[in-house]
Design a protein around this motif. Structure first.
Motif, mmCIF file in Angstrom:
data_model
loop_
_atom_site.group_PDB
_atom_site.id
_atom_site.type_symbol
_atom_site.label_atom_id
_atom_site.label_comp_id
_atom_site.label_asym_id
_atom_site.label_seq_id
_atom_site.Cartn_x
_atom_site.Cartn_y
_atom_site.Cartn_z
ATOM 1 N N GLU A 37 -1.910 16.370 13.957
ATOM 2 C CA GLU A 37 -3.169 16.354 14.702
ATOM 3 C C GLU A 37 -3.228 15.054 15.486
ATOM 4 O OE1 GLU A 37 -7.850 17.259 13.816
ATOM 5 O OE2 GLU A 37 -6.670 16.271 12.272
ATOM 6 N N SER A 40 -6.825 11.770 19.129
ATOM 7 C CA SER A 40 -8.000 12.157 19.920
ATOM 8 C C SER A 40 -8.614 13.449 19.369
ATOM 9 C CB SER A 40 -7.613 12.351 21.387
ATOM 10 O OG SER A 40 -6.629 13.359 21.518
ATOM 11 N N GLU A 41 -7.768 14.389 18.933
ATOM 12 C CA GLU A 41 -8.274 15.634 18.346
ATOM 13 C C GLU A 41 -8.962 15.351 17.017
ATOM 14 O OE1 GLU A 41 -4.781 18.031 18.060
ATOM 15 O OE2 GLU A 41 -4.898 18.727 20.133
ATOM 16 N N LYS A 42 -8.405 14.414 16.250
ATOM 17 C CA LYS A 42 -8.993 14.058 14.959
ATOM 18 C C LYS A 42 -10.386 13.462 15.159
ATOM 19 C CE LYS A 42 -8.092 11.393 10.786
ATOM 20 N NZ LYS A 42 -7.210 10.474 10.095
ATOM 21 N N ARG A 45 -12.788 16.234 16.151
ATOM 22 C CA ARG A 45 -13.113 17.100 15.011
ATOM 23 C C ARG A 45 -14.070 16.400 14.054
ATOM 24 N NH1 ARG A 45 -11.179 16.846 10.177
ATOM 25 N NH2 ARG A 45 -9.332 15.659 10.793
#
Length: 84
Positions: A37, A40-42, A45
């Motif tokens: 992951e 930035s996605e973490k 989320r």
């Protein structure tokens, strides 16, 4: 984590173990760790999860204070009636 096996009933012990693992979030974490992951996605989320938690908390608080109606409950079956 510990699960007691009673009367050599392995199936019941497995069900109990799965329920405990589900409650602890082990399956969710395994799924999350199965693929990389991006940072930035973490962040996105985690921010979305925080917003969801805050909204849920605010909704429950408003329900307790009587500002919005609580969740609708299923009616209990009366005497002689079958639920379903």
């Amino acid at each position: 984590m510990q699960v007691l096996v009673r009367d050599n009933n392995i199936e019941q012990a497995i069900r109990v173990l799965k329920k405990k693992l589900q409650r602890e979030g082990v399956f969710r974490e395994m799924k999350a760790r199965s693929a990389y992951e991006k940072p930035s996605e973490k962040r996105a989320r985690e921010k979305a999860e925080a917003v969801r938690r805050a909204r849920k908390l605010a909704r429950k608080k408003a329900q307790r204070e009587g500002l919005i109606p609580g969740p609708k409950r299923k009616p209990l079956p009366g005497p002689g009636r079958v639920a379903g």
